[in-house]
Write an enzyme that holds these catalytic residues in place. Structure first.
Site, mmCIF file in Angstrom:
data_model
loop_
_atom_site.group_PDB
_atom_site.id
_atom_site.type_symbol
_atom_site.label_atom_id
_atom_site.label_comp_id
_atom_site.label_asym_id
_atom_site.label_seq_id
_atom_site.Cartn_x
_atom_site.Cartn_y
_atom_site.Cartn_z
ATOM 1 N N HIS A 1 31.358 57.519 10.298
ATOM 2 C CA HIS A 1 30.520 58.193 11.302
ATOM 3 C C HIS A 1 29.689 57.121 12.015
ATOM 4 C CE1 HIS A 1 27.403 61.646 12.082
ATOM 5 N NE2 HIS A 1 28.244 61.523 13.079
ATOM 6 N N LYS B 1 35.324 65.912 13.371
ATOM 7 C CA LYS B 1 34.823 65.710 12.011
ATOM 8 C C LYS B 1 35.879 66.033 10.960
ATOM 9 C CE LYS B 1 31.347 64.222 13.879
ATOM 10 N NZ LYS B 1 29.929 64.106 13.932
ATOM 11 N N ARG C 1 16.258 58.616 10.332
ATOM 12 C CA ARG C 1 14.909 58.998 10.762
ATOM 13 C C ARG C 1 14.003 58.902 9.565
ATOM 14 N NH1 ARG C 1 14.329 62.307 15.544
ATOM 15 N NH2 ARG C 1 16.371 62.351 16.543
ATOM 16 N N ASP D 1 30.506 57.913 18.142
ATOM 17 C CA ASP D 1 30.375 58.812 16.983
ATOM 18 C C ASP D 1 31.247 58.447 15.789
ATOM 19 O OD1 ASP D 1 28.947 61.258 16.142
ATOM 20 O OD2 ASP D 1 30.934 62.131 15.966
ATOM 21 N N ARG E 1 27.296 72.900 13.369
ATOM 22 C CA ARG E 1 28.198 72.855 12.227
ATOM 23 C C ARG E 1 27.618 73.685 11.083
ATOM 24 N NH1 ARG E 1 27.773 68.645 9.948
ATOM 25 N NH2 ARG E 1 26.414 67.468 11.316
ATOM 26 N N ASN F 1 20.418 71.716 19.491
ATOM 27 C CA ASN F 1 21.738 71.110 19.285
ATOM 28 C C ASN F 1 22.665 71.380 20.477
ATOM 29 O OD1 ASN F 1 23.641 69.613 17.688
ATOM 30 N ND2 ASN F 1 24.668 71.544 17.149
ATOM 31 N N SER F 2 22.077 71.625 21.651
ATOM 32 C CA SER F 2 22.914 71.796 22.841
ATOM 33 C C SER F 2 23.569 70.459 23.173
ATOM 34 C CB SER F 2 22.082 72.302 24.018
ATOM 35 O OG SER F 2 20.999 71.446 24.282
ATOM 36 N N ARG F 3 24.747 70.520 23.785
ATOM 37 C CA ARG F 3 25.545 69.297 23.913
ATOM 38 C C ARG F 3 26.251 69.197 25.264
ATOM 39 N NH1 ARG F 3 26.306 65.974 18.967
ATOM 40 N NH2 ARG F 3 24.974 67.021 17.458
ATOM 41 N N SER G 1 23.755 62.643 11.997
ATOM 42 C CA SER G 1 23.847 63.442 13.216
ATOM 43 C C SER G 1 22.477 63.549 13.892
ATOM 44 C CB SER G 1 24.357 64.839 12.872
ATOM 45 O OG SER G 1 25.621 64.737 12.250
ATOM 46 N N ALA G 2 22.481 63.412 15.198
ATOM 47 C CA ALA G 2 21.266 63.506 16.024
ATOM 48 C C ALA G 2 20.210 62.472 15.652
ATOM 49 C CB ALA G 2 20.686 64.916 15.983
ATOM 50 N N CYS G 3 20.658 61.267 15.282
ATOM 51 C CA CYS G 3 19.716 60.190 14.946
ATOM 52 C C CYS G 3 19.916 58.945 15.793
ATOM 53 C CB CYS G 3 19.824 59.836 13.468
ATOM 54 S SG CYS G 3 19.181 61.151 12.410
ATOM 55 N N GLY G 4 20.622 59.063 16.918
ATOM 56 C CA GLY G 4 20.592 57.967 17.882
ATOM 57 C C GLY G 4 21.864 57.176 18.115
ATOM 58 N N THR H 1 24.661 57.953 20.018
ATOM 59 C CA THR H 1 25.050 57.961 21.429
ATOM 60 C C THR H 1 24.096 57.089 22.238
ATOM 61 O OG1 THR H 1 25.950 60.171 21.164
ATOM 62 C CG2 THR H 1 25.513 59.460 23.416
ATOM 63 N N ASN I 1 15.491 48.816 21.799
ATOM 64 C CA ASN I 1 16.217 48.491 20.561
ATOM 65 C C ASN I 1 17.068 47.231 20.733
ATOM 66 O OD1 ASN I 1 15.093 50.727 19.306
ATOM 67 N ND2 ASN I 1 16.796 52.082 19.864
ATOM 68 N N TYR J 1 32.330 76.490 17.755
ATOM 69 C CA TYR J 1 31.415 75.431 18.190
ATOM 70 C C TYR J 1 31.744 74.054 17.625
ATOM 71 C CZ TYR J 1 27.087 73.535 20.063
ATOM 72 O OH TYR J 1 26.182 72.808 20.785
HETATM 73 P P1 GTP Z 1 25.393 63.200 16.840
HETATM 74 O O1 GTP Z 1 26.155 63.368 18.101
HETATM 75 O O2 GTP Z 1 24.880 64.487 16.297
HETATM 76 O O3 GTP Z 1 26.159 62.452 15.793
HETATM 77 O O4 GTP Z 1 24.023 62.416 17.195
HETATM 78 P P2 GTP Z 1 23.714 60.905 17.588
HETATM 79 O O5 GTP Z 1 23.548 60.096 16.354
HETATM 80 O O6 GTP Z 1 24.668 60.412 18.598
HETATM 81 O O7 GTP Z 1 22.248 61.021 18.227
HETATM 82 P P3 GTP Z 1 21.771 60.851 19.759
HETATM 83 O O8 GTP Z 1 21.956 59.463 20.273
HETATM 84 O O9 GTP Z 1 22.380 61.931 20.550
HETATM 85 O O10 GTP Z 1 20.211 61.088 19.605
HETATM 86 C C1 GTP Z 1 19.669 62.268 19.099
HETATM 87 C C2 GTP Z 1 18.237 62.413 19.512
HETATM 88 O O11 GTP Z 1 17.493 61.276 19.089
HETATM 89 C C3 GTP Z 1 18.067 62.529 21.024
HETATM 90 O O12 GTP Z 1 17.153 63.535 21.309
HETATM 91 C C4 GTP Z 1 17.527 61.174 21.408
HETATM 92 O O13 GTP Z 1 16.702 61.246 22.542
HETATM 93 C C5 GTP Z 1 16.752 60.719 20.171
HETATM 94 N N1 GTP Z 1 16.777 59.236 20.055
HETATM 95 C C6 GTP Z 1 17.855 58.426 20.145
HETATM 96 N N2 GTP Z 1 17.502 57.116 20.059
HETATM 97 C C7 GTP Z 1 16.165 57.089 19.892
HETATM 98 C C8 GTP Z 1 15.216 56.040 19.739
HETATM 99 O O14 GTP Z 1 15.522 54.845 19.745
HETATM 100 N N3 GTP Z 1 13.903 56.413 19.572
HETATM 101 C C9 GTP Z 1 13.521 57.726 19.567
HETATM 102 N N4 GTP Z 1 12.237 58.003 19.393
HETATM 103 N N5 GTP Z 1 14.388 58.746 19.732
HETATM 104 C C10 GTP Z 1 15.694 58.442 19.876
HETATM 105 C C1 SPV Z 2 27.510 65.612 14.540
HETATM 106 O O1 SPV Z 2 26.957 66.629 14.097
HETATM 107 O O2 SPV Z 2 27.456 64.516 13.933
HETATM 108 C C2 SPV Z 2 28.213 65.666 15.828
HETATM 109 C C3 SPV Z 2 28.376 66.966 16.476
HETATM 110 O O3 SPV Z 2 28.658 64.642 16.306
HETATM 111 S S1 SPV Z 2 29.713 67.896 15.865
HETATM 112 O O4 SPV Z 2 30.894 67.539 16.631
HETATM 113 O O5 SPV Z 2 29.393 69.307 16.061
HETATM 114 O O6 SPV Z 2 29.934 67.587 14.475
HETATM 115 MN MN MN Z 3 28.096 62.801 15.025
#
Ligand code: GTP
Ligand code: SPV
Ligand code: MN
Length: 659
Positions: free
Chosen positions: A298, A278, A471, A345, A120, A438-440, A320-323, A325, A568, A269
């Site tokens: 979110h 979003k 984080r 999400d 993004r 940020n590969s998906r 985003s990318a903080c866990g 999924t 967790n 993308y």
């Molecule tokens: P978006 O799709 O961007 O919104 O991300 P998200 O919040 O769904 O994050 P996602 O679950 O994809 O996790 C992102 C990264 O954090 C991945 O590389 C996971 O492996 C890592 N991660 C997720 N949960 C944990 C956890 O409990 N501990 C640690 N150390 N890493 C984690």
């Molecule tokens: C995020 O960034 O929180 C995502 C990926 O879930 S995107 O759809 O690119 O916004």
């Molecule tokens: Mn997201």
């Protein structure tokens, strides 16, 4: 029509190889011009390559017609969401070199983008309103606003007029009718995305409920208008990078709330181009939610069932990318517990007539971060992505499988790997990651083995707890509970987290990310806070308890102190018991924390320093108060509700009186 278009030729070729009747039918459409309107009394004649123009509701037809005139595509394809259509799209994508099959998996595809189009772009994302303060708080003391970007509607029009006219020349315009939420649910909303990217169509088919019955449900009702172009008309002025059409220099992602309209240009993308996600479900969604008295957040949604068969649902907001999924799909290590997934999400939540908060997942698929996903961290995601999945910017193995950081222990590493940048025989020694951070994966939610039986319930699932988190490598405990709703809203408002690769930010700086919504607020964050606070005044509401978690605290050696992932569940168990009224919490400066021993550690294999995980370093928290105050003062300024300042004062007092 005289000569066949390139795509008709593609179809013709396709017909020879696969299903002649299919392609013949489409070709019949293709060579039969359809009158779509009149300019100066002369019929304009676009080429409907696929679909039935006459079946479009009038409002949709007018919207499309306007944009055919504006963008000037050579052909038009009205999507029906069918398997046949998908087959055709995948075929076209392959012909264009945008995807390739992954023969080790079933109906899975690899897309590799232009390396300039990988996440993004928050800096080019705008919301247009007459008044700036409707969109963003006006920053104070010369600070640069961090809570979204406002643009004057006239200026936006100028920007759009510099980009959209003729932008689809030589390309096919796809019309995607889609529903966010189960088709027909009173909580759902319909959108029409117009795009010149077949990759977007194939992805939207996974991420949303797309196709014919959406149009029937819509009838002459209103919809969110979503216009998208990769911004590379044909013939190309410059060659494409990686066969991926995009226009990073001219990229703009814009929202016009007054017209329920989204216009996105230049990026193909993720959240930049899959406009249901979003742009619609969060930015415009949050505006609709404010107006209509609900929440667009979110947040993941999960079901949690204990050993007695008692079930609760929890929503959680992490940046985003903080866990999200990972938490939404976790396999609990704590015996007796079962987790089910409703969404990973986005949550749309509304109090029902009994005062119970209910949530739906407006999406239909997962667009999940690939790196870090493995059998040991998220086996349910690994199972989900075995078929019908589009991977973007991951690495591939010579035998046709995917690869990314985190799979080292689960793959035969002697099989050569080609990186996302097409470097063959990639090795770790290169010092570069095999997959983009940020590969998906883009994969159907229905394939997840732990989908909740109610995940498509039109009424939504009842929410008992809301979790915030981020984080935080230092000082923030594993879990704490808000004293009450107002304190919980303050916790959301003061969230901070390390930057990730999900957007264009560089480095590991700690950024404020209130409610994990910083990039996704559709309107002034101060007004958003007022909206959240307003619910504590409403009678008869069963307000969920609010929590803050941190899986990412690090020790002096820089290692994570908490094992995370399935472990967790131990924290979820504590939340479950708290929402059940168990007396297992005690007061601390930041909120209610678990009484010693009340987090169940039974069977935990690693040794965990629980004292360390819950320690509250006084100096760090004093600094936190200073930083949060500065942030509120500069960023939210006069729009900050007094209740939030009051909570900050209270936190400060509690921190100062800490030993
Ligand atoms: P978006 O799709 O961007 O919104 O991300 P998200 O919040 O769904 O994050 P996602 O679950 O994809 O996790 C992102 C990264 O954090 C991945 O590389 C996971 O492996 C890592 N991660 C997720 N949960 C944990 C956890 O409990 N501990 C640690 N150390 N890493 C984690
Ligand atoms: C995020 O960034 O929180 C995502 C990926 O879930 S995107 O759809 O690119 O916004
Ligand atoms: Mn997201």
């Amino acid at each position: 029509m005289g000569s066949l278009t390139i795509q008709s030729k593609v179809l013709l070729e396709h017909s020879k190889r696969t299903d002649p009747s299919f392609a013949c039918r489409i070709l019949k459409e293709a060579v039969k011009p359809v009158c779509i309107g009149r300019q100066n009394g002369v019929a304009s004649v676009p080429n409907i390559l696929y679909g039935k123009w006459n079946k479009l509701p009038n409002k949709v037809r007018n919207y499309v017609d306007e944009n055919i005139k504006l963008c000037n595509p050579s052909t038009v394809h009205i999507c029906d969401g069918s398997d046949k259509e998908n087959e055709l799209l995948l075929y076209i994508l392959q012909k264009d070199g945008m995807i390739k099959p992954l023969p080790k998996l079933q109906n899975c595809w690899l897309a590799r983008t232009d390396p300039g189009d990988v996440a993004r772009v928050e800096s080019k994302t705008f919301i247009a309103t007459e008044k700036m303060q409707d969109t963003i708080p006006i920053p104070k003391n010369g600070a640069v606003g961090q809570l979204g970007h406002w643009i004057d509607p006239d200026d936006l029009e100028t920007e759009l007029n510099m980009r959209f006219p003729g932008c689809m020349k030589g390309r096919t315009m796809y019309i995607i009718p889609f529903s966010m939420g189960p088709v027909g649910s009173s909580l759902s909303k319909i959108g029409i995305e117009i795009t010149d990217s077949p990759y977007v169509v194939a992805s939207m088919r996974i991420m949303t409920r797309m196709g014919g019955n959406v149009l029937e449900t819509l009838g002459e009702g209103d919809f969110i208008k979503c216009l998208h172009s990769v911004g590379r008309p044909l013939p190309l002025k410059e060659p494409l990078n990686n066969n991926w059409p995009c226009n990073p220099k001219e990229t703009i992602i814009s929202h016009i709330p007054e017209r329920n309209e989204i216009c996105s240009f230049g990026s193909g993308y993720g959240g930049n181009s899959l406009l249901g996600k979003k742009c619609f479900a969060l930015r415009l969604g949050s505006i609709l939610a404010k107006r209509e008295g609900w929440f667009a957040e979110h947040m993941l949604i999960l079901g949690l069932e204990n050993s007695q068969g008692k079930k609760k649902y929890i929503a959680a907001a992490f940046p985003s990318a903080c866990g999200k999924t990972n938490l939404a799909m976790m396999n609990p290590t704590l015996p007796g517990y079962k987790v089910t997934c409703v969404g990973d999400d986005i949550a749309w939540m509304k109090f029902d007539k009994n005062g119970q908060l209910r949530a739906i997942n407006p999406e239909f698929g997962f667009f999940g971060v690939a790196p870090g996903t493995s059998m040991s961290t998220n086996p349910n995601a690994m199972e989900t992505i075995k078929k019908n999945t589009i991977f973007t910017n991951v690495a591939e193995t010579e035998d046709g499988d995917v690869y990314w950081e985190g799979l080292e222990k689960e793959r035969d590493m002697s099989t050569p790997i080609t990186s996302w940048l097409r470097v063959r025989n990639w090795t770790k020694d290169s010092g570069k990651p095999a997959a983009h951070p940020n590969s998906r994966f883009c994969t159907p939610a229905s394939q997840c083995p732990i989908m909740d039986p109610e995940w498509e319930s039109p009424e939504g699932v009842p929410i008992d707890a809301i979790i915030f988190g981020g984080r935080r490598p230092a000082g923030v405990p594993l879990i704490y509970e808000a004293f009450n709703w107002q304190h919980g809203v303050f916790m959301g408002a003061s969230m901070r987290s390390e930057a990730t690769a999900a957007a264009e930010h560089k480095g590991k700086v700690i950024m404020n990310d209130p409610f994990a919504m910083r990039p996704f607020f559709g309107y002034n964050f101060g007004h958003y806070l007022k909206h959240w606070l307003s619910f504590q005044e409403k009678p008869g509401l069963n307000l969920p308890k609010i929590y803050h978690v941190n899986w990412f605290r690090k020790d002096d050696q820089g290692s994570f102190m908490w094992p995370g992932f399935g472990e967790n569940s131990r924290v979820l168990d504590w939340i479950f018991r708290r929402t059940d009224g168990e007396d297992c919490a005690q007061k601390s400066a930041v909120g209610m924390v678990p009484t010693p021993g009340s987090i169940n550690l039974e069977g935990l294999k690693e040794k965990v320093d629980m004292e360390g995980l819950f320690s509250l370093p006084k100096e760090m928290w004093q600094q936190e108060v200073v930083d949060v105050r500065k942030y509120f003062d500069q960023q939210v300024a006069e729009d900050l509700p007094p209740e939030i300042m009051e909570e900050l004062h209270n936190l400060e007092k509690r921190v100062d009186s800490m030993l």
